[in-house]
Design a protein around this motif. Structure first.
Motif, PDB file in Angstrom:
ATOM      1  N   THR A 198      48.637  35.275  48.234  1.00  0.00           N
ATOM      2  CA  THR A 198      47.856  36.272  47.756  1.00  0.00           C
ATOM      3  C   THR A 198      45.968  35.550  46.894  1.00  0.00           C
ATOM      4  O   THR A 198      45.711  34.689  47.208  1.00  0.00           O
ATOM      5  N   ASP A 199      45.369  36.800  46.740  1.00  0.00           N
ATOM      6  CA  ASP A 199      43.674  36.377  46.298  1.00  0.00           C
ATOM      7  C   ASP A 199      44.339  35.138  45.697  1.00  0.00           C
ATOM      8  O   ASP A 199      43.019  34.784  45.400  1.00  0.00           O
ATOM      9  N   ASP A 200      44.737  35.850  44.257  1.00  0.00           N
ATOM     10  CA  ASP A 200      45.177  35.428  43.396  1.00  0.00           C
ATOM     11  C   ASP A 200      45.858  34.379  43.127  1.00  0.00           C
ATOM     12  O   ASP A 200      45.780  32.537  42.229  1.00  0.00           O
ATOM     13  N   TRP A 235      45.994  29.177  40.644  1.00  0.00           N
ATOM     14  CA  TRP A 235      45.643  29.812  40.525  1.00  0.00           C
ATOM     15  C   TRP A 235      44.197  31.007  39.776  1.00  0.00           C
ATOM     16  O   TRP A 235      43.796  29.580  39.387  1.00  0.00           O
ATOM     17  N   GLN A 236      43.970  32.075  40.714  1.00  0.00           N
ATOM     18  CA  GLN A 236      42.473  32.075  39.756  1.00  0.00           C
ATOM     19  C   GLN A 236      43.125  32.769  39.075  1.00  0.00           C
ATOM     20  O   GLN A 236      43.140  33.961  38.929  1.00  0.00           O
ATOM     21  N   ASP A 239      37.773  35.391  36.932  1.00  0.00           N
ATOM     22  CA  ASP A 239      36.549  35.792  38.122  1.00  0.00           C
ATOM     23  C   ASP A 239      36.483  34.200  38.274  1.00  0.00           C
ATOM     24  O   ASP A 239      36.007  34.171  40.115  1.00  0.00           O
ATOM     25  N   LYS A 242      39.519  28.286  37.465  1.00  0.00           N
ATOM     26  CA  LYS A 242      40.641  28.581  38.123  1.00  0.00           C
ATOM     27  C   LYS A 242      41.853  27.351  38.014  1.00  0.00           C
ATOM     28  O   LYS A 242      40.823  25.780  37.371  1.00  0.00           O
TER      29      LYS A 242
END
Length: 315
Positions: A198-200, A235-236, A239, A242
């Motif tokens: 996913t994005d995060d 894991w982000q 913003d 990370k």
């Protein structure tokens, strides 16, 4: 006569009906100006605003929206085709990206010292194939003597032959005289699976057989069949922040580790990193590394730790 009367009645009704309202010229100009920017978010916002401001002209706005979606799909298809063509026609030394890392470290275990850490990562992403090259060096001289001399060079190709399944290869060289070996060569290959993407959050696993040759500082050597297991978790958090926690021979986000086990020795190189995005090209990283050998040479302990504070520049 009856047909003519019906025709005349219908014509009179159409003439008496109010003309359909047209979208104001200013509104149309606003929508077209948003579309000219090519910004999807901006176009969606302007279309929503137009529909709420001129609800009677929703049909005309929908026509403009459909025209935009058709043009957008054509543009994306053209861009994707151009990108694919550029990748396929790229030369061996084209399309490489990289990052350099430089900073200080503090170690405990076999040595208690501070020194310099530097690394270089080069990556080339293709359609189905990715290539990753990583070089790392930790070095220090203290009181006229070398107290740390650790080097690593690794190359990992990866073939993404299904949406979440890939095959990998690995060739790696290590040198760490403090841990008791002047050279350690490892090759491995196997399969991996992307559990989350996913994005995060990204999480993948891989495993395969390995072969390792170790040259010890006392002049002896050993070669064994082994196995490799890898985990990669990123894991982000927010913003610009990370967390990287990787058990992986090479990782795309900065943390890396290797677990290679055989009948007499298991080695683990585990790195946990915390990256802060300073700018588009510059990141700061705080990482903690553990090097573990279950059966170290005489005079060496099983575990070394290393804390790094570094700056990373992407190019």
């Amino acid at each position: 006569m009856r047909t003519a009367t019906l025709f005349l009645s219908a014509a009179l009704m159409l003439a008496a009906a109010p003309a359909q309202a047209e979208l104001p010229e200013g509104a149309r100009a606003m929508i077209e100006a948003a579309m000219a920017t090519g910004d999807e978010a901006k176009v969606a916002t302007v279309l929503d605003l137009a529909r709420s401001t001129w609800p009677d002209d929703a049909a005309e706005i929908d026509v403009l929206s459909e025209q935009w979606n058709t043009a957008l799909a054509a543009r994306k298809a053209e861009e994707a085709e151009a990108k694919t063509k550029a990748i396929r026609s790229a030369g061996l030394f084209d399309r490489w990206r990289g990052e350099g890392e430089l900073g200080a470290f503090q170690s405990s275990g076999n040595t208690d010292s501070v020194g310099v850490a530097a690394s270089l990562k080069l990556e080339r992403k293709g359609i189905d194939w990715n290539h990753l090259i990583r070089l790392r060096a930790d070095f220090q001289r203290q009181n006229g003597a070398t107290s740390r001399e650790q080097f690593l060079a690794a190359y990992e190709p990866r073939w993404q032959f299904a949406e979440n399944v890939f095959a990998y290869g690995l060739a790696q060289y290590e040198r760490d005289r403090i841990q008791g070996f002047s050279g350690r060569y490892s090759v491995s290959g196997g399969l991996g699976y992307r559990v989350l993407n996913t994005d995060d959050v990204q999480f993948s696993v891989k495993a395969g057989p390995a072969y390792r040759v170790t040259e010890f500082v006392d002049g002896t050597s050993a070669s064994r069949l082994a196995g490799l297991v890898g985990l990669d978790f990123d894991w982000q958090i927010i913003d610009r922040l990370k967390l990287t926690q990787d058990v992986n021979a090479l990782a795309e986000t900065g943390g890396e580790a290797t677990i290679i086990f055989d009948s007499s020795n298991t080695s683990i190189n585990l790195v946990t990193g915390l990256d802060f995005q300073v700018s588009d090209r510059l990141r700061s990283r705080l990482s903690y590394q553990i090097d573990y050998d279950s059966n170290p040479p005489a005079g060496a302990v099983s575990t070394d730790t290393l804390t790094r504070a570094t700056l990373i520049y992407g190019f």
